[in-house]
Design a protein around this motif. Structure first.
Motif, PDB file in Angstrom:
ATOM      1  N   GLN A 194      46.994  35.308  23.720  1.00  0.00           N
ATOM      2  CA  GLN A 194      48.435  35.348  23.993  1.00  0.00           C
ATOM      3  C   GLN A 194      48.822  36.724  24.510  1.00  0.00           C
ATOM      4  N   LEU A 195      49.336  36.779  25.738  1.00  0.00           N
ATOM      5  CA  LEU A 195      49.792  38.045  26.308  1.00  0.00           C
ATOM      6  C   LEU A 195      51.271  38.242  26.020  1.00  0.00           C
ATOM      7  N   THR A 196      51.638  39.471  25.669  1.00  0.00           N
ATOM      8  CA  THR A 196      53.033  39.837  25.453  1.00  0.00           C
ATOM      9  C   THR A 196      53.292  41.152  26.186  1.00  0.00           C
ATOM     10  N   GLU A 197      54.521  41.587  26.152  1.00  0.00           N
ATOM     11  CA  GLU A 197      54.889  42.846  26.812  1.00  0.00           C
ATOM     12  C   GLU A 197      54.181  44.053  26.182  1.00  0.00           C
ATOM     13  N   GLN A 198      53.719  43.900  24.948  1.00  0.00           N
ATOM     14  CA  GLN A 198      53.056  45.008  24.261  1.00  0.00           C
ATOM     15  C   GLN A 198      51.528  44.944  24.376  1.00  0.00           C
ATOM     16  N   SER A 199      51.015  43.945  25.073  1.00  0.00           N
ATOM     17  CA  SER A 199      49.563  43.771  25.138  1.00  0.00           C
ATOM     18  C   SER A 199      48.899  44.869  25.965  1.00  0.00           C
ATOM     19  N   VAL A 200      47.678  45.204  25.573  1.00  0.00           N
ATOM     20  CA  VAL A 200      46.818  46.096  26.342  1.00  0.00           C
ATOM     21  C   VAL A 200      45.572  45.307  26.698  1.00  0.00           C
ATOM     22  N   ILE A 201      45.200  45.323  27.972  1.00  0.00           N
ATOM     23  CA  ILE A 201      44.086  44.498  28.432  1.00  0.00           C
ATOM     24  C   ILE A 201      43.070  45.321  29.209  1.00  0.00           C
ATOM     25  N   ARG A 202      41.908  44.723  29.389  1.00  0.00           N
ATOM     26  CA  ARG A 202      40.943  45.156  30.390  1.00  0.00           C
ATOM     27  C   ARG A 202      40.723  43.966  31.317  1.00  0.00           C
ATOM     28  N   TYR A 203      40.471  44.214  32.586  1.00  0.00           N
ATOM     29  CA  TYR A 203      40.436  43.097  33.525  1.00  0.00           C
ATOM     30  C   TYR A 203      39.365  43.279  34.593  1.00  0.00           C
ATOM     31  N   ILE A 204      39.031  42.147  35.220  1.00  0.00           N
ATOM     32  CA  ILE A 204      38.147  42.102  36.385  1.00  0.00           C
ATOM     33  C   ILE A 204      38.851  41.284  37.455  1.00  0.00           C
ATOM     34  N   ARG A 205      38.905  41.794  38.661  1.00  0.00           N
ATOM     35  CA  ARG A 205      39.548  41.050  39.750  1.00  0.00           C
ATOM     36  C   ARG A 205      38.659  39.903  40.213  1.00  0.00           C
ATOM     37  N   ILE A 206      39.280  38.739  40.399  1.00  0.00           N
ATOM     38  CA  ILE A 206      38.605  37.626  41.055  1.00  0.00           C
ATOM     39  C   ILE A 206      38.898  37.673  42.553  1.00  0.00           C
ATOM     40  N   ASP A 207      40.157  37.943  42.895  1.00  0.00           N
ATOM     41  CA  ASP A 207      40.526  38.259  44.276  1.00  0.00           C
ATOM     42  C   ASP A 207      41.677  39.252  44.217  1.00  0.00           C
ATOM     43  N   ASN A 208      42.346  39.476  45.323  1.00  0.00           N
ATOM     44  CA  ASN A 208      43.378  40.513  45.384  1.00  0.00           C
ATOM     45  C   ASN A 208      44.611  40.212  44.526  1.00  0.00           C
ATOM     46  N   ASN A 209      44.796  38.939  44.153  1.00  0.00           N
ATOM     47  CA  ASN A 209      45.995  38.568  43.407  1.00  0.00           C
ATOM     48  C   ASN A 209      45.710  37.912  42.068  1.00  0.00           C
ATOM     49  N   THR A 210      44.440  37.734  41.726  1.00  0.00           N
ATOM     50  CA  THR A 210      44.068  37.028  40.506  1.00  0.00           C
ATOM     51  C   THR A 210      43.012  37.820  39.750  1.00  0.00           C
TER      52      THR A 210
END
Length: 217
Positions: A194-210
């Motif tokens: 569950q993402l909220t305004e207080q969430s901290v994430i790490r991410y990997i791009r699938i494409d330029n917008n996702t």
């Protein structure tokens, strides 16, 4: 000597990582995965006890011609469904192992909006109408193949590959959010949690917008 939890050979791992950089290929793989429920349904509808009996007879009598000569349209649907179900499992494994590394630094997010209705819309609009295909008719099965190809082309070209009922079953959710990482940019975020305004994430791009994200806290 302790064995690391991830034992895929480094050379093979690098090859998988290079493969996953092909965004077009990832989208096609996710499309195949999104149809997993459809192929399970087609498998059930096309099941034929006679096919299994003929298959066993062909094995014991070493007579493959006997099996192929008695194949029906529904038998071909059954075999293809098994193939794509196994392929979907392989894709899921490949994606899981390809994204074990390469995550970004911790990033804050803002302007989070829930887009989980996309899963249901894809299921209701594209998958459900195909579930009731007449697996005994050559013409209907041919139409099914054409529809799957056409939907796939739309799915990939319009970047709707994240609308994936199979991922939803596995607990992944869809959000739109701004990621603050050397500036800020809005992404469609696929995340198990569950993402909220207080969430901290790490991410990997699938494409330029996702992107695929995981919660840090």
């Amino acid at each position: 000597m302790s064995i690391p939890p991830y034992t895929l050979h480094p050379l093979k791992h690098s090859k998988w990582r290079a493969l996953m950089k092909d965004h077009w290929l990832i989208k096609v793989m996710l499309y195949v995965l999104s149809l997993w429920l459809l192929f399970v349904s087609l498998l059930i509808m096309s099941f034929d006890q006679a096919l299994l009996s003929n298959f066993w007879a062909a094995l014991t009598e070493h007579d493959v011609a006997k099996l192929t000569s008695e194949l029906k349209v529904r038998n071909l649907v059954f075999i293809v469904s098994i193939f794509f179900i196994i392929l979907g499992m392989l894709i899921l494994w490949l994606l899981a192992n390809s994204y074990r590394g390469g995550w970004s630094i911790n990033c804050k997010i803002s302007d989070v909006t829930d887009e989980n209705h996309e899963h249901l819309e894809f299921l209701a609009t594209y998958v459900m109408p195909l579930v009731f295909t007449d697996v005994n008719s050559k013409r209907t099965v041919l139409n099914l193949v054409l529809m799957i190809i056409a939907i796939g082309a739309i799915y990939v070209k319009t970047n709707k590959f994240y609308s994936n009922p199979s991922l939803a079953i596995l607990g992944f959710k869809i959000y739109k959010a701004k990621i603050h990482d050397r500036g800020e940019k809005q992404f469609v975020v696929i995340c198990r949690g569950q993402l909220t305004e207080q969430s901290v994430i790490r991410y990997i791009r699938i494409d330029n917008n996702t992107c695929l994200a995981k919660l840090d806290k």
